[in-house]
Design a protein around this motif. Sequence first.
Motif, mmCIF file in Angstrom:
data_model
loop_
_atom_site.group_PDB
_atom_site.id
_atom_site.type_symbol
_atom_site.label_atom_id
_atom_site.label_comp_id
_atom_site.label_asym_id
_atom_site.label_seq_id
_atom_site.Cartn_x
_atom_site.Cartn_y
_atom_site.Cartn_z
ATOM 1 N N LEU A 121 79.073 80.760 11.331
ATOM 2 C CA LEU A 121 78.529 81.471 12.487
ATOM 3 C C LEU A 121 77.540 80.549 13.192
ATOM 4 O O LEU A 121 76.508 80.193 12.620
ATOM 5 C CB LEU A 121 77.838 82.761 12.038
ATOM 6 C CG LEU A 121 78.713 83.706 11.211
ATOM 7 C CD1 LEU A 121 77.883 84.811 10.602
ATOM 8 C CD2 LEU A 121 79.828 84.269 12.076
ATOM 9 N N TRP A 122 77.852 80.163 14.410
ATOM 10 C CA TRP A 122 77.028 79.170 15.115
ATOM 11 C C TRP A 122 75.580 79.619 15.240
ATOM 12 O O TRP A 122 74.664 78.821 15.135
ATOM 13 C CB TRP A 122 77.640 78.814 16.462
ATOM 14 C CG TRP A 122 77.688 79.966 17.434
ATOM 15 C CD1 TRP A 122 78.708 80.853 17.587
ATOM 16 C CD2 TRP A 122 76.676 80.349 18.345
ATOM 17 N NE1 TRP A 122 78.378 81.788 18.539
ATOM 18 C CE2 TRP A 122 77.127 81.493 19.028
ATOM 19 C CE3 TRP A 122 75.416 79.850 18.660
ATOM 20 C CZ2 TRP A 122 76.388 82.136 20.002
ATOM 21 C CZ3 TRP A 122 74.662 80.499 19.631
ATOM 22 C CH2 TRP A 122 75.159 81.621 20.294
ATOM 23 N N TRP A 123 75.355 80.926 15.447
ATOM 24 C CA TRP A 123 73.979 81.412 15.612
ATOM 25 C C TRP A 123 73.191 81.253 14.311
ATOM 26 O O TRP A 123 71.983 81.012 14.343
ATOM 27 C CB TRP A 123 73.946 82.854 16.113
ATOM 28 C CG TRP A 123 74.610 83.855 15.208
ATOM 29 C CD1 TRP A 123 75.871 84.354 15.322
ATOM 30 C CD2 TRP A 123 74.037 84.469 14.045
ATOM 31 N NE1 TRP A 123 76.125 85.235 14.299
ATOM 32 C CE2 TRP A 123 75.007 85.324 13.494
ATOM 33 C CE3 TRP A 123 72.804 84.378 13.408
ATOM 34 C CZ2 TRP A 123 74.784 86.085 12.355
ATOM 35 C CZ3 TRP A 123 72.582 85.142 12.269
ATOM 36 C CH2 TRP A 123 73.576 85.984 11.761
ATOM 37 N N PRO B 213 85.807 76.761 15.515
ATOM 38 C CA PRO B 213 86.414 77.945 14.899
ATOM 39 C C PRO B 213 85.811 78.232 13.531
ATOM 40 O O PRO B 213 85.259 77.345 12.877
ATOM 41 C CB PRO B 213 87.885 77.543 14.746
ATOM 42 C CG PRO B 213 87.841 76.051 14.617
ATOM 43 C CD PRO B 213 86.691 75.603 15.485
ATOM 44 N N MET B 214 85.905 79.497 13.128
ATOM 45 C CA MET B 214 85.527 79.862 11.767
ATOM 46 C C MET B 214 86.596 79.321 10.832
ATOM 47 O O MET B 214 87.737 79.122 11.237
ATOM 48 C CB MET B 214 85.443 81.384 11.624
ATOM 49 C CG MET B 214 84.285 81.989 12.390
ATOM 50 S SD MET B 214 84.192 83.764 12.196
ATOM 51 C CE MET B 214 83.889 83.898 10.453
ATOM 52 N N CYS B 215 86.257 79.076 9.594
ATOM 53 C CA CYS B 215 87.247 78.588 8.630
ATOM 54 C C CYS B 215 88.387 79.584 8.534
ATOM 55 O O CYS B 215 88.174 80.793 8.465
ATOM 56 C CB CYS B 215 86.608 78.380 7.257
ATOM 57 S SG CYS B 215 85.587 76.906 7.182
ATOM 58 N N GLY B 216 89.594 79.043 8.545
ATOM 59 C CA GLY B 216 90.778 79.886 8.444
ATOM 60 C C GLY B 216 91.313 80.355 9.776
ATOM 61 O O GLY B 216 92.401 80.875 9.850
ATOM 62 N N SER B 217 90.539 80.163 10.873
ATOM 63 C CA SER B 217 91.008 80.652 12.167
ATOM 64 C C SER B 217 91.549 79.544 13.060
ATOM 65 O O SER B 217 92.155 79.819 14.071
ATOM 66 C CB SER B 217 89.879 81.393 12.898
ATOM 67 O OG SER B 217 88.811 80.512 13.174
ATOM 68 N N GLY B 218 91.316 78.296 12.695
ATOM 69 C CA GLY B 218 91.836 77.172 13.492
ATOM 70 C C GLY B 218 93.093 76.628 12.845
ATOM 71 O O GLY B 218 93.578 77.139 11.845
ATOM 72 N N GLY B 219 93.619 75.589 13.431
ATOM 73 C CA GLY B 219 94.795 74.942 12.855
ATOM 74 C C GLY B 219 94.422 74.198 11.583
ATOM 75 O O GLY B 219 93.251 74.004 11.271
ATOM 76 N N ALA B 220 95.435 73.763 10.851
ATOM 77 C CA ALA B 220 95.212 73.074 9.574
ATOM 78 C C ALA B 220 94.423 71.782 9.755
ATOM 79 O O ALA B 220 93.712 71.355 8.851
ATOM 80 C CB ALA B 220 96.553 72.793 8.899
ATOM 81 N N ASP B 221 94.523 71.153 10.925
ATOM 82 C CA ASP B 221 93.828 69.890 11.156
ATOM 83 C C ASP B 221 92.453 70.071 11.816
ATOM 84 O O ASP B 221 91.790 69.107 12.143
ATOM 85 C CB ASP B 221 94.693 68.957 12.003
ATOM 86 C CG ASP B 221 95.033 69.548 13.359
ATOM 87 O OD1 ASP B 221 94.850 70.768 13.550
ATOM 88 O OD2 ASP B 221 95.482 68.792 14.231
ATOM 89 N N GLY C 261 81.502 75.615 9.392
ATOM 90 C CA GLY C 261 80.879 75.555 8.074
ATOM 91 C C GLY C 261 81.158 74.252 7.353
ATOM 92 O O GLY C 261 80.272 73.677 6.707
ATOM 93 N N GLN C 262 82.373 73.752 7.467
ATOM 94 C CA GLN C 262 82.722 72.477 6.852
ATOM 95 C C GLN C 262 81.963 71.324 7.489
ATOM 96 O O GLN C 262 81.471 70.434 6.794
ATOM 97 C CB GLN C 262 84.232 72.232 6.961
ATOM 98 C CG GLN C 262 85.065 73.165 6.121
ATOM 99 C CD GLN C 262 86.539 73.088 6.470
ATOM 100 O OE1 GLN C 262 86.914 72.872 7.628
ATOM 101 N NE2 GLN C 262 87.385 73.277 5.474
ATOM 102 N N LEU C 263 81.852 71.349 8.817
ATOM 103 C CA LEU C 263 81.114 70.293 9.524
ATOM 104 C C LEU C 263 79.643 70.261 9.112
ATOM 105 O O LEU C 263 79.085 69.194 8.871
ATOM 106 C CB LEU C 263 81.198 70.510 11.034
ATOM 107 C CG LEU C 263 82.442 70.035 11.741
ATOM 108 C CD1 LEU C 263 82.426 70.476 13.196
ATOM 109 C CD2 LEU C 263 82.575 68.535 11.649
ATOM 110 N N VAL C 264 79.050 71.435 9.039
ATOM 111 C CA VAL C 264 77.628 71.525 8.679
ATOM 112 C C VAL C 264 77.408 70.995 7.264
ATOM 113 O O VAL C 264 76.527 70.168 7.022
ATOM 114 C CB VAL C 264 77.124 72.977 8.810
ATOM 115 C CG1 VAL C 264 75.739 73.134 8.207
ATOM 116 C CG2 VAL C 264 77.143 73.424 10.269
ATOM 117 N N GLN C 265 78.216 71.453 6.324
ATOM 118 C CA GLN C 265 78.052 71.003 4.939
ATOM 119 C C GLN C 265 78.319 69.513 4.796
ATOM 120 O O GLN C 265 77.613 68.826 4.045
ATOM 121 C CB GLN C 265 78.967 71.807 4.012
ATOM 122 C CG GLN C 265 78.508 73.250 3.866
ATOM 123 C CD GLN C 265 79.375 74.024 2.916
ATOM 124 O OE1 GLN C 265 79.537 73.621 1.766
ATOM 125 N NE2 GLN C 265 79.940 75.130 3.377
#
Length: 172
Positions: free
Chosen positions: A118-120, A144-152, A157-161
């Motif tokens: 969640l960007w906020w 996008p939220m995880c699971g809502s974008g394409g596989a690539d 959340g992944q970017l932040v971590q």
Amino acid sequence: AYNPQFGIGLDNYDSVWVHLKRAVECDPDDGNAWVNIWGESLRRGDQRIEQQAIGRLIDTKFLSRTALSYNRWILRDLPPNALLLSNGDLDTYPALALQLKEGLRRDVVVANAGMLNLWWYVLLLHARHGLPLPLDSATLATRPMCGSGGADTMCLGQLVQLEWRRQAADGR
């Protein structure tokens, strides 16, 4: 409906807020309602209600003694000024409640991994604790939220971590 950011067409946050407040008026001991009030008060930037909601999780005994004891142990053994990346309810709410009610390890930032989509929430952690952003705030809102974008597509959340791990490895 209590988590409109996770649903399609459930985007009326004001309606959600009214229903959550009514829920605790009807049953002030309903921990589930207080959990949802906590999340929505975070999004709204209302720290007073946020703290009230977390406190009610202890007062109503929604958080078990076992969960609180486990989180005391986790918090106690972290290095100073650590980031605790929690993964769910039982390692997020008890840690926050212990920080609020007992003053335990207020130097530790508790960040819920699922909410990092969640960007906020990412912006809130940045503003409150100075945690680095992987991208500028306008770009964060478009990820996008995880699971809502394409596989690539790497989700927010992944970017932040990834960014936090990179900075930790660099000693920053």
